[in-house]
Every structure is written in C-alpha cells, then in structure tokens.
Design a protein around this motif. Structure first.
Motif, PDB file in Angstrom:
ATOM      1  N   SER A 163       0.852  -1.192   0.000  1.00 67.13           N
ATOM      2  CA  SER A 163       0.000   0.000   0.000  1.00 67.13           C
ATOM      3  C   SER A 163       0.885   1.238   0.000  1.00 67.13           C
ATOM      4  N   PRO A 164       1.538   1.474  -1.130  1.00 67.79           N
ATOM      5  CA  PRO A 164       2.418   2.632  -1.224  1.00 67.79           C
ATOM      6  C   PRO A 164       1.633   3.912  -1.493  1.00 67.79           C
ATOM      7  N   VAL A 165       2.288   5.010  -1.259  1.00 66.88           N
ATOM      8  CA  VAL A 165       1.691   6.323  -1.492  1.00 66.88           C
ATOM      9  C   VAL A 165       2.161   6.826  -2.856  1.00 66.88           C
ATOM     10  N   GLU A 166       1.204   7.207  -3.647  1.00 63.75           N
ATOM     11  CA  GLU A 166       1.524   7.664  -4.993  1.00 63.75           C
ATOM     12  C   GLU A 166       2.543   8.802  -4.945  1.00 63.75           C
ATOM     13  N   PHE A 167       3.449   8.784  -5.870  1.00 65.87           N
ATOM     14  CA  PHE A 167       4.534   9.771  -6.037  1.00 65.87           C
ATOM     15  C   PHE A 167       5.640   9.631  -4.994  1.00 65.87           C
ATOM     16  N   ASN A 168       5.246   9.278  -3.755  1.00 62.65           N
ATOM     17  CA  ASN A 168       6.248   9.272  -2.697  1.00 62.65           C
ATOM     18  C   ASN A 168       7.040   7.968  -2.645  1.00 62.65           C
ATOM     19  N   ASP A 169       6.359   6.862  -2.821  1.00 61.28           N
ATOM     20  CA  ASP A 169       6.986   5.594  -2.456  1.00 61.28           C
ATOM     21  C   ASP A 169       7.630   4.854  -3.624  1.00 61.28           C
ATOM     22  N   THR A 170       8.708   4.145  -3.256  1.00 61.60           N
ATOM     23  CA  THR A 170       9.365   3.214  -4.163  1.00 61.60           C
ATOM     24  C   THR A 170       9.024   1.819  -3.652  1.00 61.60           C
ATOM     25  N   MET A 230      10.514 -25.997 -17.686  1.00 54.45           N
ATOM     26  CA  MET A 230       9.196 -25.578 -17.237  1.00 54.45           C
ATOM     27  C   MET A 230       9.203 -24.134 -16.746  1.00 54.45           C
ATOM     28  N   THR A 231       7.985 -23.629 -16.650  1.00 52.07           N
ATOM     29  CA  THR A 231       7.759 -22.283 -16.127  1.00 52.07           C
ATOM     30  C   THR A 231       6.666 -22.365 -15.077  1.00 52.07           C
ATOM     31  N   ARG A 232       6.860 -21.705 -13.980  1.00 55.37           N
ATOM     32  CA  ARG A 232       5.808 -21.600 -12.963  1.00 55.37           C
ATOM     33  C   ARG A 232       5.633 -20.117 -12.656  1.00 55.37           C
ATOM     34  N   ARG A 233       4.373 -19.764 -12.407  1.00 58.94           N
ATOM     35  CA  ARG A 233       4.129 -18.345 -12.126  1.00 58.94           C
ATOM     36  C   ARG A 233       3.796 -18.129 -10.658  1.00 58.94           C
ATOM     37  N   SER A 234       4.027 -16.911 -10.230  1.00 61.39           N
ATOM     38  CA  SER A 234       3.671 -16.540  -8.857  1.00 61.39           C
ATOM     39  C   SER A 234       2.201 -16.141  -8.827  1.00 61.39           C
ATOM     40  N   VAL A 235       1.697 -15.981  -7.647  1.00 57.35           N
ATOM     41  CA  VAL A 235       0.351 -15.401  -7.547  1.00 57.35           C
ATOM     42  C   VAL A 235       0.442 -13.934  -7.987  1.00 57.35           C
ATOM     43  N   ASN A 236      -0.710 -13.368  -8.225  1.00 57.80           N
ATOM     44  CA  ASN A 236      -0.739 -11.958  -8.624  1.00 57.80           C
ATOM     45  C   ASN A 236      -0.351 -11.066  -7.447  1.00 57.80           C
ATOM     46  N   VAL A 237       0.365 -10.045  -7.756  1.00 60.16           N
ATOM     47  CA  VAL A 237       0.689  -9.032  -6.752  1.00 60.16           C
ATOM     48  C   VAL A 237      -0.062  -7.770  -7.153  1.00 60.16           C
ATOM     49  N   THR A 238      -0.821  -7.237  -6.238  1.00 60.11           N
ATOM     50  CA  THR A 238      -1.492  -5.960  -6.535  1.00 60.11           C
ATOM     51  C   THR A 238      -1.094  -4.963  -5.465  1.00 60.11           C
ATOM     52  N   PHE A 239      -1.086  -3.725  -5.868  1.00 57.03           N
ATOM     53  CA  PHE A 239      -0.747  -2.653  -4.932  1.00 57.03           C
ATOM     54  C   PHE A 239      -1.979  -1.800  -4.723  1.00 57.03           C
ATOM     55  N   ASP A 240      -2.248  -1.538  -3.483  1.00 56.69           N
ATOM     56  CA  ASP A 240      -3.326  -0.608  -3.152  1.00 56.69           C
ATOM     57  C   ASP A 240      -2.654   0.759  -3.054  1.00 56.69           C
ATOM     58  N   VAL A 241      -2.503   1.382  -4.195  1.00 60.77           N
ATOM     59  CA  VAL A 241      -1.748   2.644  -4.223  1.00 60.77           C
ATOM     60  C   VAL A 241      -2.628   3.759  -3.673  1.00 60.77           C
ATOM     61  N   TYR A 242      -2.159   4.387  -2.613  1.00 59.31           N
ATOM     62  CA  TYR A 242      -2.906   5.511  -2.041  1.00 59.31           C
ATOM     63  C   TYR A 242      -2.641   6.747  -2.877  1.00 59.31           C
ATOM     64  N   PHE A 243      -3.707   7.364  -3.305  1.00 61.11           N
ATOM     65  CA  PHE A 243      -3.524   8.564  -4.121  1.00 61.11           C
ATOM     66  C   PHE A 243      -4.627   9.567  -3.824  1.00 61.11           C
ATOM     67  N   GLY A 244      -4.381  10.771  -4.329  1.00 59.41           N
ATOM     68  CA  GLY A 244      -5.399  11.819  -4.223  1.00 59.41           C
ATOM     69  C   GLY A 244      -5.343  12.503  -2.868  1.00 59.41           C
ATOM     70  N   PRO A 245      -6.350  13.271  -2.558  1.00 61.35           N
ATOM     71  CA  PRO A 245      -7.530  13.510  -3.389  1.00 61.35           C
ATOM     72  C   PRO A 245      -7.225  14.438  -4.575  1.00 61.35           C
ATOM     73  N   ASP A 246      -7.883  14.128  -5.671  1.00 56.14           N
ATOM     74  CA  ASP A 246      -7.807  14.966  -6.869  1.00 56.14           C
ATOM     75  C   ASP A 246      -9.228  15.324  -7.283  1.00 56.14           C
ATOM     76  N   ASN A 247      -9.300  16.311  -8.143  1.00 60.02           N
ATOM     77  CA  ASN A 247     -10.580  16.688  -8.754  1.00 60.02           C
ATOM     78  C   ASN A 247     -11.702  16.853  -7.727  1.00 60.02           C
ATOM     79  N   ALA A 248     -11.419  17.557  -6.671  1.00 58.36           N
ATOM     80  CA  ALA A 248     -12.500  17.819  -5.715  1.00 58.36           C
ATOM     81  C   ALA A 248     -13.508  18.744  -6.399  1.00 58.36           C
TER      82      ALA A 248
END
Ligand SMILES: *[C@@H]1O[C@H](CO)[C@@H](O)[C@H](O)[C@H]1NC(C)=O
Ligand SMILES: *[C@@H]1O[C@H](CO)[C@@H](O)[C@H](O)[C@H]1NC(C)=O
Ligand SMILES: *[C@@H]1O[C@H](CO)[C@@H](O)[C@H](O)[C@H]1NC(C)=O
Ligand SMILES: *[C@@H]1O[C@H](CO)[C@@H](O)[C@H](O)[C@H]1NC(C)=O
Ligand SMILES: *[C@@H]1O[C@H](CO)[C@@H](O)[C@H](O)[C@H]1NC(C)=O
Ligand SMILES: *[C@@H]1O[C@H](CO)[C@@H](O)[C@H](O)[C@H]1NC(C)=O
Ligand SMILES: *[C@@H]1O[C@H](CO)[C@@H](O)[C@H](O)[C@H]1NC(C)=O
Ligand SMILES: *[C@@H]1O[C@H](CO)[C@@H](O)[C@H](O)[C@H]1NC(C)=O
Ligand SMILES: *[C@@H]1O[C@H](CO)[C@@H](O)[C@H](O)[C@H]1NC(C)=O
Ligand SMILES: *[C@@H]1O[C@H](CO)[C@@H](O)[C@H](O)[C@H]1NC(C)=O
Ligand SMILES: *[C@@H]1O[C@H](CO)[C@@H](O)[C@H](O)[C@H]1NC(C)=O
Ligand SMILES: *[C@@H]1O[C@H](CO)[C@@H](O)[C@H](O)[C@H]1NC(C)=O
Length: 551
Positions: free
Chosen positions: A144-151, A211-229
């Motif tokens: 759960s990184p913060v948009e723009f800030n986090d690597t 052979m090839t094996r894949r990992s599970v999906n990784v998703t990021f809950d990127v915290y962003f905004g608020p924009d367009n208030a």
C-alpha cells in the motif's frame, strides 16, 4: 599392402586422429534431464542396423575421478551397482539412457565405442539435471504505497535449478526503463515514484529449460489523491429564497475515499461527509461554500472550487405611506415613503398614474429612492402613486392615492337674469374645488336657508328682484368664494323672447284652431271646384295619378 588395405588403414588412422582432435562420437551438449526423470545421451554416426559396436563404454567423470557407468560387450553389459537398473545402452547407436536422475548425476560423461572394424570413437558431453521449478513467490516490501512518494520493490523467489525470471504486467513482459528497473538477475522489480496506474496485477514467471511456474498476482493498493475535488449544488443555482432547502455535494478522486469537510466563508464547519444539507435557509447562510477533501493516507488536502451562494428573503408587506392630513395646493408638503415589512430591497421605482415619476422643482426623490418629497403640493400632483420594490428574488408594490385640496375657484351662477313674473327660476351655482365645495345663498346680502348648488323660485314675484349671492366653501382649504347674480322680475309679456307657460299654451291652442279652420275651408273649396281648376292650381302636370300615386 595393396592399395585397398592401405586405404582402410589410412581411414583407421584418420579416425584415431579425429578421436583425439574432435571427439566426434557425441553431438554438442549439454544434455538436460529432470530430477527423477530419464535422459538419453544421443550419439553421432550410428552404425547400420546390421553392424553393432564391439564395445561401448560410458564413464562419468566425477570430481573424485572417473566412475564407470556401463561397459557393453556383444554378449554382456557390465553395470556397477550405483547404476543398476538405471541404464540401457543401444548397441546399434551406442546411446545411453540414464533413468531416475538425481542431482548428483549432473556432470561430464565420456563414451568410448569400438566398431566391428576396430575403429574407436570417443566423445564427451555434459548432463544437467534440473530440479523442477516450484514455490514461486513474489513479495513486495509494501503493498500500500503512497503515490509519487513511495518506491516499491517486489522480489520473486522459487525453488529449482538454473532459474531465470520474468515479470509480467497482465500479459506483457516488464522491461527495465523509466521508473521501472529489474535487478538481482531479474528477480527484483523496483518501481520508483509509484503511480496509481501501477496497481497491477503483476506476477513473476520463474523458469528453467523444462518448465515455467508463475507466482500469484501481486497488486498494490496505491494511495492517491484527493484529486478533482468538485462541489455541486442542488437545486443548481446561486440564488435562493429564504426557506429553500439546499444540498451541497462534494466528490473527489481518492484512494482511500477522501474525508470531505465543509467550509463556509473560509471556516471549517462541523459537518463532515459527502453532502451538506442546508434546510430552511436563512439570509445569514449566504456566503462562500467550499469543500475540502482530505486523504489521511497520503496526508494531502484538496479544496474544491468555492461557490458563492446567496439566500434572499422575498420582499413582502410593501407599504407606501403618505400624509394622513389634508393636502392643500400650494401650501402643504407631502412625504411619500415606501418600505417593506420583510426582504432586502435592491431597487425601488416610483410611478405616478402608471408613468415613471420624474423629479421637478417641487418633486424630490430621495437618493435611495425610499421617499418622495413634494413641496409644495400642487393640483397636478394628485394621483395614484405606486412604488415598486425589487430584489433579485421578488418584487412587491404598494400604492398611495394623493388628493390635493384646492379651491373653491371659478365660482359662477348659471341662470336667467330677467324673468316674467310667475315663472320658475332656477339658479345653479358651481365652483372648482377639491373636495367639492358646499354652497350657501344670500339674497340682497341676507342669508337664505339654501345650501344646495341650486336656488329655485317656483313662481317669481316682483319681490324676487335683487342680487343673489352664491358662496362656495371648501372646508378643507377653509376658503370661500362668491359670485353675485342679478335677477329682475318683469311684468307678463314684457320679455319678447320669453314666453310664459300660459302664453305657450295659448299659442299651441291657437295654432290647432287655425289648422282646423284651414282644413274646413280647403274641403269646402274642393267640393265647389273641379279637377281642372285644381290641376291649374297645381301646375302644368298632366296626371292626377301622380299626385295620388304614393298612397
Ligand atoms: C523412464 O523410463 C522408464 C523405463 O523405460 C519408464 O518406466 C519411466 O516412465 C520413464 N520415466 C520418465 C519420466 O519418462
Ligand atoms: C537403437 O536405436 C535405433 C535407432 O534409434 C532403434 O531403431 C533401435 O530400435 C534401438 N534398439 C533398441 C534395442 O532399442
Ligand atoms: C522498498 O524497497 C525499495 C528499494 O529497496 C526502497 O527504496 C523503499 O524505500 C522500500 N519501501 C518501503 C515501503 O520499505
Ligand atoms: C491474475 O491477474 C490476471 C489479470 O492480469 C487475471 O486474469 C488472473 O485471473 C489473476 N490470477 C489470479 C490467481 O488471481
Ligand atoms: C533479464 O531480462 C532481460 C529482458 O527480459 C533479459 O534480456 C536479460 O537477459 C535477463 N537477465 C537475466 C540475468 O536473466
Ligand atoms: C502495467 O500496465 C499498465 C497499462 O496496461 C501501466 O499503466 C502500468 O504502469 C504498468 N505497470 C508497470 C509496473 O509497468
Ligand atoms: C508465465 O507462466 C505461465 C504459467 O506457467 C505461462 O502460461 C505463461 O506463458 C508464462 N509467460 C511468459 C511470458 O513466459
Ligand atoms: C425543507 O425541508 C423541510 C424538512 O427538512 C420541509 O419541511 C420543508 O417543506 C422543505 N422546504 C422546501 C421548500 O422544500
Ligand atoms: C510525500 O512527499 C512529500 C515531499 O516529497 C512530503 O511532503 C509528504 O509528507 C510525503 N507524504 C507522505 C505520506 O509521506
Ligand atoms: C404601513 O405602515 C404604517 C406605518 O409604518 C402602518 O400604520 C400601516 O398599517 C402600514 N400599512 C400596511 C398595509 O401594512
Ligand atoms: C420627509 O421625510 C424625510 C425623511 O423621512 C424627513 O427628513 C422630512 O423632514 C420629511 N418631510 C416632511 C415634509 O415631512
Ligand atoms: C333688493 O335690492 C334691490 C336693489 O339692489 C332692490 O331694488 C330691491 O327692492 C330689494 N328687494 C328687497 C326685497 O329688498
């Protein structure tokens, strides 16, 4: 030695030479096999099916020295215990099948084969035994990184040998560049200044040649905004009447959803949430509204544009007050004031008898147009005054009727100046006056008990000759004015143009008698005379029918 034998020997010599230089018995390796699987070491230049090798010897060159794998003679195979049941040699091709591979089977294998013709073929190749790919995991140091800030860095790990890694974004492979970099043998994916669009899903593929094996999906809950208030108002307007119910709504693009705060004239209100309901609004709620979106994860604020909302009370109870006492022309002054019981007044307009009232020497309209001063009032100022009060949500009117009193003026008496005795006399007095004048009469300066505009004498007598004074009075102006009318009563028949009623009756009777007499005379004459005489009388016309024809 004949030439043929020489050739054979030369061939043998050459093959021996080749053995030492080329090891051509085996194709270039390596040979790969799966852990617990089988592998076959192929050979080059197999003999014709009819011809078999005399001897085929496979040796594993382990780190502690050569270990025999199989030594195959036409009639028997010599297989050490370590390879018992795991090897098969094809005597036609010389190839070796090695089964139930273990990781320790990896290494260099050498072959030595002797043909029936006594030619020795040798070769070496590598065996790679691969552990299968398993337990592929991808671990991010934050999800759960913060948009723009986090690597963010995600690392792929797996079990297996000779692994290589790929990162995928949907179906497309991720390559280094821009904010994305791959490191650690492509195991680690680093996304700097993460954006909301980088949320994934991403996964890694760990592969070896088998052979090839894949990992599970990784998703990021990127915290962003608020924009367009954005703030909206329902009903959509900037101007409302008091008592209206308004709903202000606010929205912003934000993850997690923004907290929405409300500000009125720059001050935060206690209300929080996507809607601000203003019920039964008051004028005091007019002002600048805006909302503030706050994301506690990104710790960013974003204000919406502000909306200037005006709440106005409708004008009601318009009241035009004017003087309550009487207004006397040329003397009084009038003050007309226009007010309303409720509602802020933006503009006022004055009309007199339906037309815009214009100021003059005597009529002054106050600067704020709330009152009109007329000083002094004149007759022409009478009329209906209307004031119209307007604001942006309503208007209201009030009227006042201004009555200007004046007079009496222009008093006069209409009636005959001379009458014959016995006739009726009617004198009518009039005056210009507001309010209407009251009248009184005097004869020869002696008051008479007559207060009507008319003074009537049914049968004039000689005593009625004299001066008749009509006095007109205006009780409001307190003014009187009079007019003197002189009447003389004459003897009967003395006034040529004037016939008494008796005389008129006499004349009427006389005329009737005369008509009867004439009619009788005409009848007698007609009986005595004939038609021709009548015709001569009537002129030269020929036909008597014409005379009678219309009837
Ligand atoms: C290896 O060979 C044996 C004997 O031919 C066979 O039974 C087995 O199924 C093979 N294993 C694999 C993984 O091919
Ligand atoms: C040896 O290999 C040849 C060619 O691949 C094949 O035709 C033959 O059947 C094999 N012999 C045996 C005993 O497996
Ligand atoms: C994740 O790893 C990257 C690279 O090592 C580092 O720059 C970043 O700060 C880490 N992020 C967090 C949330 O620890
Ligand atoms: C991973 O994400 C892809 C979309 O890119 C989706 O099609 C797939 O079903 C996901 N797999 C799992 C295990 O969630
Ligand atoms: C990493 O991936 C890139 C592109 O997919 C590839 O060219 C490169 O050889 C890989 N590096 C390693 C060490 O696997
Ligand atoms: C994945 O693909 C989307 C577009 O499909 C792109 O916006 C996003 O930046 C990509 N993510 C990475 C980590 O490359
Ligand atoms: C990644 O792995 C999956 C599952 O093993 C495979 O279906 C897919 O083709 C692989 N993708 C790439 C680009 O190697
Ligand atoms: C405003 O809302 C109140 C209830 O909250 C309701 O009684 C009133 O009638 C509404 N006024 C208008 C103008 O709709
Ligand atoms: C993000 O970075 C800015 C400066 O680059 C910093 O002011 C802000 O506090 C950071 N936000 C978070 C949530 O760390
Ligand atoms: C107008 O105002 C006057 C005094 O301000 C008051 O006496 C009168 O009753 C009012 N008339 C109306 C119609 O409100
Ligand atoms: C008319 O009203 C104004 C303001 O109310 C006042 O100053 C002025 O004296 C009034 N004039 C008369 C004649 O009443
Ligand atoms: C009224 O006055 C006139 C003259 O002005 C006079 O001739 C007349 O006799 C007077 N009549 C009476 C009744 O006094």
């Amino acid at each position: 030695m004949d030439v043929g034998n020489l050739r054979i020997h030369f061939a043998i010599f050459l093959s021996v030479l080749e053995c030492c230089v080329g090891q051509q018995a085996l194709p270039p390796g390596p040979v790969s096999g799966m852990l617990a699987g089988n592998v076959t070491f192929p050979t080059n230049s197999p003999q014709s099916p009819a011809q078999q090798f005399l001897t085929i010897t496979w040796t594993f060159k382990s780190s502690i020295g050569p270990v025999p794998v199989v030594s195959s003679l036409p009639t028997l195979n010599n297989i050490p215990a370590a390879y018992e049941g795991r090897v098969t040699v094809n005597r036609t091709t010389g190839s070796l099948e090695l089964r139930q591979l273990t990781l320790s089977d990896s290494g260099v294998y050498a072959v030595n084969m002797v043909t029936e013709k006594g030619v020795t073929l040798t070769g070496e190749t590598n065996l790679d035994v691969y552990a299968p790919v398993s337990e592929v995991t991808a671990t991010a140091n934050t999800t759960s990184p913060v948009e723009f800030n986090d690597t963010v860095s995600v690392t792929c790990s797996a079990r297996g040998s000779k692994l290589f890694f790929k990162w995928l974004n949907g179906t497309s492979e991720i390559v280094s560049g821009g904010r994305v970099s791959l490191s650690n043998g492509n195991r680690t994916l680093t996304i700097s200044s993460i954006l909301r669009y980088d949320s994934g899903p991403l996964y890694c593929n760990a592969s070896n040649v088998f052979m090839t094996r894949r990992s599970v999906n990784v998703t990021f809950d990127v915290y962003f905004g608020p924009d367009n208030a954005v703030m909206t108002t329902v009903p959509q307007n900037n101007l409302y009447t008091t008592g209206s119910n308004l709903t202000l709504s606010c929205s912003a693009l934000s993850n997690p959803p923004a907290e929405l705060h409300w500000a009125f004239n720059g001050n935060l209100l206690v209300q929080v949430g996507s809607q601000l309901k203003l019920d039964s609004t008051l004028e005091s709620q007019s002002g600048n509204y805006s909302c503030w979106a706050y994301n506690s994860k990104t710790q960013r604020y974003k204000p919406s544009g502000s909306s200037q909302i005006t709440i106005l009370q409708k004008i009601s109870g318009a009241n035009l007050t004017g003087p309550s006492g009487p207004m006397i022309a040329g003397n009084s002054s009038a003050n007309l004031t226009c007010q309303a019981k409720a509602g802020h007044i933006d503009s006022r307009e004055w009309l007199k008898n339906g037309k815009t009232l214009s100021p003059s020497d005597t009529v002054t309209i106050s600067a704020d147009k709330s009152s009109v001063s007329i000083k002094p009032v004149q007759v022409s100022d009478s009329g209906e005054y209307l004031c119209k009060l307007t604001n942006r949500v309503s208007n209201d009117n009030a009227v006042y009727k201004l009555i200007v009193s004046y007079g009496p003026g222009n008093v006069k008496v209409d009636g005959k100046r001379a009458v014959e005795v016995g006739t009726r006399v009617e004198l009518k007095c009039s005056a210009e006056s507001v309010p209407s004048a009251t009248f009184s009469w005097a004869f020869n300066d002696t008051a008479r008990n007559v207060i009507t505009p008319e003074y009537i004498i049914d049968h004039a007598t000689y005593k009625d000759t004299g001066r008749y004074t009509c006095v007109a009075s205006n009780h409001v102006t307190g003014l009187n004015a009079s007019f003197v009318h002189t009447l003389s009563v004459k003897e009967e028949g003395s006034l040529p143009g004037e016939l008494s009623s008796g005389a008129i009756a006499g004349i009427v009777i006389g005329v009737l008698v005369a008509i009867v007499i004439i009619a009788v005379v005409v009848k007698k004459v007609m009986k005595k005379r004939n038609f021709h005489q009548l015709e001569m009388c009537a002129g030269p016309r020929k036909t008597n029918e014409r005379i009678e024809s219309p009837y």
